[in-house]
Design a protein around this motif. Structure first.
Motif, short mmCIF file in Angstrom:
data_model
loop_
_atom_site.label_atom_id
_atom_site.label_comp_id
_atom_site.label_asym_id
_atom_site.label_seq_id
_atom_site.Cartn_x
_atom_site.Cartn_y
_atom_site.Cartn_z
N GLY A 1 0.80 -1.21 0.00
CA GLY A 1 0.00 0.00 0.00
C GLY A 1 0.83 1.26 0.00
N MET B 1 -7.11 1.50 1.57
CA MET B 1 -7.33 1.67 0.14
C MET B 1 -8.21 2.88 -0.09
SD MET B 1 -7.87 -2.26 -1.26
CE MET B 1 -8.05 -1.69 -2.95
N PRO C 1 -3.80 -2.42 -6.18
CA PRO C 1 -2.80 -2.80 -5.17
C PRO C 1 -1.85 -3.87 -5.70
CG PRO C 1 -4.97 -3.68 -4.60
CD PRO C 1 -5.17 -2.74 -5.74
N HIS D 1 -2.85 5.80 -1.77
CA HIS D 1 -3.51 4.54 -1.41
C HIS D 1 -3.96 3.85 -2.70
CE1 HIS D 1 -3.54 5.19 2.87
NE2 HIS D 1 -4.13 6.36 2.73
#
Length: 206
Positions: A51, A125, A132, A152
């Motif tokens: 992340g 997120m 991701p 994110h």
């Protein structure tokens, strides 16, 4: 990188994700029941992803594959070496033998990614952003990695609305870099609306 836009984006994520979880809760419960009923295995597939700031986090998805998916993948690629190139292209297989019956529906409709709404609420997120990354994908990401680490990752993004699995990994990284450098709340809203259209048409999903 400025505090103001970060606050605006986070506020939008919290409000929109909360509304979506409440609105979609009957569907979430039904899908959880259907996955459990399929083979008695776990409802969720939790995989460590990279992340913001390079920090790992547990990324949630509805499980769409058999329980021993990773070992089956190794066996399958060993038995079918001609598919190595396809897998390396975007770390996916068009006809993946590990996908369950309900999993095919989840993937074609992108419903398997709905649990990532809870990643958004947890602050791991965003609704919109780069997909991701897995740790093993970092070395393939190229020069945009520094940009990726500033934000994110998102449930949806330019990649999902620009061909998804029909694009190469390099094209995905390029789209992610463009998004980070040109972000605006209006772009997020447009991408979310385009995502609905792409999901309904099932473009590039497998």
């Amino acid at each position: 990188a400025r505090p103001g836009p970060r606050i605006i984006k986070r506020a939008f994520d919290l409000v929109a994700a909360s509304i979506l979880v409440l609105f979609l809760s009957p569907l979430l419960l039904f899908l959880a029941w259907r996955i459990r009923r399929n083979d008695g295995g776990p409802v969720f597939f939790v995989q460590e992803r990279v992340g913001r700031g390079g920090q790992p986090f547990p990324c949630y998805k509805f499980r769409s594959m058999v329980i021993d998916a990773e070992s089956r993948l190794r066996q399958y690629l060993t038995s079918h070496p001609e598919l190595h190139a396809e897998y390396q292209r975007n770390f996916k297989l068009r006809d993946d033998p590990r996908v369950t019956r309900i999993g095919h529906l989840l993937r074609r409709t992108s419903l398997d990614e709905l649990p990532q709404l809870f990643n958004v609420l947890r602050g791991e997120m965003s609704l919109v952003g780069p997909r991701p990354l897995l740790d093993r994908e970092l070395e393939c990401y190229g020069n945009g990695l520094a940009l990726y680490r500033q934000v994110h990752p998102g449930i949806t993004g330019l990649w999902q609305t620009s061909g998804r699995s029909e694009t190469t990994f390099a094209e995905r990284a390029s789209l992610d870099a463009w998004y980070v450098k040109n972000w605006s709340l209006w772009y997020d809203i447009v991408i979310l609306l385009r995502t609905v259209k792409v999901v309904l048409l099932r473009n590039g999903a497998y």
